[in-house]
Motif scaffolding. Structure first.
Motif, PDB file in Angstrom:
ATOM      1  N   PRO A 274       0.847  -1.202   0.000  1.00 28.15           N
ATOM      2  CA  PRO A 274       0.000   0.000   0.000  1.00 28.15           C
ATOM      3  C   PRO A 274       0.879   1.248   0.000  1.00 28.15           C
ATOM      4  N   ALA A 275       0.432   2.295  -0.676  1.00 27.22           N
ATOM      5  CA  ALA A 275       1.229   3.516  -0.791  1.00 27.22           C
ATOM      6  C   ALA A 275       1.590   4.089   0.574  1.00 27.22           C
ATOM      7  N   ASP A 276       0.666   4.049   1.553  1.00 25.40           N
ATOM      8  CA  ASP A 276       0.952   4.572   2.897  1.00 25.40           C
ATOM      9  C   ASP A 276       2.114   3.825   3.539  1.00 25.40           C
ATOM     10  N   PHE A 277       2.135   2.516   3.376  1.00 23.92           N
ATOM     11  CA  PHE A 277       3.192   1.691   3.958  1.00 23.92           C
ATOM     12  C   PHE A 277       4.520   1.984   3.283  1.00 23.92           C
ATOM     13  N   ALA A 278       4.524   2.030   1.960  1.00 20.97           N
ATOM     14  CA  ALA A 278       5.765   2.215   1.197  1.00 20.97           C
ATOM     15  C   ALA A 278       6.346   3.613   1.379  1.00 20.97           C
ATOM     16  N   SER A 279       5.528   4.580   1.782  1.00 21.99           N
ATOM     17  CA  SER A 279       6.039   5.943   1.947  1.00 21.99           C
ATOM     18  C   SER A 279       6.618   6.190   3.335  1.00 21.99           C
ATOM     19  N   ASN A 280       6.663   5.168   4.183  1.00 25.25           N
ATOM     20  CA  ASN A 280       7.233   5.291   5.524  1.00 25.25           C
ATOM     21  C   ASN A 280       8.732   5.591   5.398  1.00 25.25           C
ATOM     22  N   PRO A 281       9.195   6.745   5.889  1.00 22.64           N
ATOM     23  CA  PRO A 281      10.617   7.095   5.726  1.00 22.64           C
ATOM     24  C   PRO A 281      11.557   6.192   6.529  1.00 22.64           C
ATOM     25  N   ASP A 282      11.035   5.471   7.514  1.00 25.63           N
ATOM     26  CA  ASP A 282      11.875   4.584   8.322  1.00 25.63           C
ATOM     27  C   ASP A 282      12.068   3.220   7.677  1.00 25.63           C
ATOM     28  N   LEU A 283      11.392   2.955   6.575  1.00 24.01           N
ATOM     29  CA  LEU A 283      11.464   1.653   5.912  1.00 24.01           C
ATOM     30  C   LEU A 283      12.443   1.726   4.744  1.00 24.01           C
ATOM     31  N   ASP A 284      13.458   0.843   4.741  1.00 29.63           N
ATOM     32  CA  ASP A 284      14.433   0.776   3.650  1.00 29.63           C
ATOM     33  C   ASP A 284      13.897  -0.182   2.592  1.00 29.63           C
ATOM     34  N   LEU A 285      13.322   0.356   1.531  1.00 27.62           N
ATOM     35  CA  LEU A 285      12.720  -0.477   0.495  1.00 27.62           C
ATOM     36  C   LEU A 285      13.752  -1.282  -0.281  1.00 27.62           C
ATOM     37  N   HIS A 286      15.027  -0.926  -0.180  1.00 25.17           N
ATOM     38  CA  HIS A 286      16.077  -1.705  -0.843  1.00 25.17           C
ATOM     39  C   HIS A 286      16.317  -3.040  -0.148  1.00 25.17           C
ATOM     40  N   ASP A 287      15.873  -3.147   1.090  1.00 26.71           N
ATOM     41  CA  ASP A 287      16.111  -4.341   1.903  1.00 26.71           C
ATOM     42  C   ASP A 287      14.829  -5.176   1.961  1.00 26.71           C
ATOM     43  N   ILE A 288      14.738  -6.209   1.123  1.00 28.75           N
ATOM     44  CA  ILE A 288      13.531  -7.036   1.059  1.00 28.75           C
ATOM     45  C   ILE A 288      13.225  -7.673   2.403  1.00 28.75           C
ATOM     46  N   GLU A 289      14.245  -8.040   3.161  1.00 28.40           N
ATOM     47  CA  GLU A 289      14.009  -8.676   4.463  1.00 28.40           C
ATOM     48  C   GLU A 289      13.332  -7.697   5.423  1.00 28.40           C
ATOM     49  N   GLN A 290      13.733  -6.420   5.401  1.00 31.16           N
ATOM     50  CA  GLN A 290      13.089  -5.430   6.256  1.00 31.16           C
ATOM     51  C   GLN A 290      11.642  -5.214   5.818  1.00 31.16           C
ATOM     52  N   VAL A 291      11.391  -5.189   4.522  1.00 31.45           N
ATOM     53  CA  VAL A 291      10.025  -5.029   4.018  1.00 31.45           C
ATOM     54  C   VAL A 291       9.169  -6.198   4.486  1.00 31.45           C
ATOM     55  N   ILE A 292       9.683  -7.414   4.332  1.00 30.10           N
ATOM     56  CA  ILE A 292       8.923  -8.602   4.732  1.00 30.10           C
ATOM     57  C   ILE A 292       8.700  -8.621   6.239  1.00 30.10           C
ATOM     58  N   GLN A 293       9.731  -8.290   7.017  1.00 30.65           N
ATOM     59  CA  GLN A 293       9.566  -8.268   8.471  1.00 30.65           C
ATOM     60  C   GLN A 293       8.515  -7.237   8.876  1.00 30.65           C
ATOM     61  N   SER A 294       8.498  -6.086   8.226  1.00 31.53           N
ATOM     62  CA  SER A 294       7.488  -5.074   8.538  1.00 31.53           C
ATOM     63  C   SER A 294       6.098  -5.581   8.194  1.00 31.53           C
ATOM     64  N   LEU A 295       5.976  -6.261   7.065  1.00 28.93           N
ATOM     65  CA  LEU A 295       4.676  -6.825   6.689  1.00 28.93           C
ATOM     66  C   LEU A 295       4.255  -7.922   7.653  1.00 28.93           C
ATOM     67  N   GLU A 296       5.197  -8.763   8.089  1.00 27.96           N
ATOM     68  CA  GLU A 296       4.865  -9.836   9.028  1.00 27.96           C
ATOM     69  C   GLU A 296       4.355  -9.267  10.340  1.00 27.96           C
ATOM     70  N   MET A 297       4.925  -8.167  10.793  1.00 27.69           N
ATOM     71  CA  MET A 297       4.464  -7.552  12.036  1.00 27.69           C
ATOM     72  C   MET A 297       3.056  -6.985  11.865  1.00 27.69           C
ATOM     73  N   GLN A 298       2.679  -6.657  10.648  1.00 29.02           N
ATOM     74  CA  GLN A 298       1.407  -6.007  10.405  1.00 29.02           C
ATOM     75  C   GLN A 298       0.319  -7.001   9.995  1.00 29.02           C
ATOM     76  N   GLN A 299       0.680  -8.241   9.637  1.00 38.03           N
ATOM     77  CA  GLN A 299      -0.283  -9.203   9.132  1.00 38.03           C
ATOM     78  C   GLN A 299      -0.199 -10.493   9.920  1.00 38.03           C
ATOM     79  N   ASP A 300      -1.353 -11.104  10.155  1.00 38.28           N
ATOM     80  CA  ASP A 300      -1.382 -12.385  10.852  1.00 38.28           C
ATOM     81  C   ASP A 300      -1.107 -13.537   9.903  1.00 38.28           C
ATOM     82  N   ASN A 301      -1.493 -13.421   8.651  1.00 35.69           N
ATOM     83  CA  ASN A 301      -1.403 -14.568   7.738  1.00 35.69           C
ATOM     84  C   ASN A 301      -0.461 -14.265   6.573  1.00 35.69           C
ATOM     85  N   PHE A 302       0.648 -13.604   6.839  1.00 31.31           N
ATOM     86  CA  PHE A 302       1.600 -13.264   5.795  1.00 31.31           C
ATOM     87  C   PHE A 302       2.332 -14.504   5.309  1.00 31.31           C
TER      88      PHE A 302
END
Length: 176
Positions: A143-171
Motif C-alpha cells: 500500500p502507498a501509505d506503507f511504502a512511503s514510511n521514511p523509516d522503511l528501507d525499500l532496498h532491503d527485502i528482508e526489512q520489508v517482509i519483516q514489517s509486513l509480518e508484524m502487520q499481518q497475521d497470515n503473511f
C-alpha cells in the motif's frame, strides 16, 4: 424554573454518559491499512520471449492502482550453518560486463501484472546464461501509505517482509 429543569437534565445526561470505559480496541499501525503481499517467480529471458516475461498478479492478491510494486532479484544464495541465506537486490539492477557493455534487469507494472525485462547496450543473445536463465524474482505489492514510511528501507527485502509480518497475521510468500 426552566433553568433548573435544564440544569437537572444536563446533570442526568452527564452522569448517564460516564462510567467504566470498555476494553481497549485492537491497536493498529498508526492508522495505516496494511494489505501487502509478496510472491516469487522464476523466469527465463530468451529471444523467444524478447528477453521479457509478463507476470499476472495471482488472483488472491488484490492490487490497487495506488499500490506500490517493488521487484527484487535473487543475486546469490550464501550457505550458513542455520540454512541458506538469500541475497536480494531491488530493481532496476545493472551489471557492467567485461567488454564495456551493460545489461540491466528492469520492470514496469499495472494493477494487473508486472513485466520483467532485460535492457542494455549489449547483444542479449551473447549473454552468459547466468544473466538469462532461471532468474528468480520477488514481487512485493505494498500500500502507498506503507511504502512511503521514511523509516522503511525499500532496498532491503528482508526489512520489508519483516514489517509486513508484524502487520499481518497470515503473511506468506507465494511461489508461482
Amino acid at each position: 424554573m426552566k433553568k433548573i429543569g435544564t440544569l437537572i437534565l444536563s446533570v442526568i445526561l452527564f452522569v448517564a454518559c460516564t462510567g467504566d470505559t470498555g476494553p481497549p480496541g485492537p491497536q493498529g499501525p498508526n492508522g495505516i491499512n496494511i494489505l501487502g503481499s509478496v510472491f516469487e517467480v522464476t523466469v527465463n529471458f530468451t529471444p523467444q520471449n524478447n528477453y521479457s516475461a509478463l507476470i499476472d498478479f495471482p488472483q488472491e492478491i488484490e492490487v490497487f492502482e495506488s499500490d506500490v510494486v517493488l521487484v527484487y532479484r535473487l543475486e546469490n544464495v550464501i550457505p550458513d550453518s542455520t540454512g541458506p541465506i538469500d541475497v536480494w537486490s531491488l530493481l532496476p539492477r545493472t551489471f557492467y560486463l567485461d567488454n564495456g557493455s551493460q545489461v540491466a534487469y528492469n520492470f514496469n507494472n499495472t494493477f494487473l501484472d508486472v513485466e520483467l525485462f532485460l535492457e542494455g547496450n549489449t547483444n542479449f543473445s551473447n549473454l552468459d546464461t547466468f544473466y538469462t536463465l532461471d532468474q528468480t524474482f520477488r514481487i512485493a505489492v505494498l500500500p502507498a501509505d506503507f511504502a512511503s514510511n521514511p523509516d522503511l528501507d525499500l532496498h532491503d527485502i528482508e526489512q520489508v517482509i519483516q514489517s509486513l509480518e508484524m502487520q499481518q497475521d497470515n503473511f506468506s510468500i507465494q511461489k508461482l
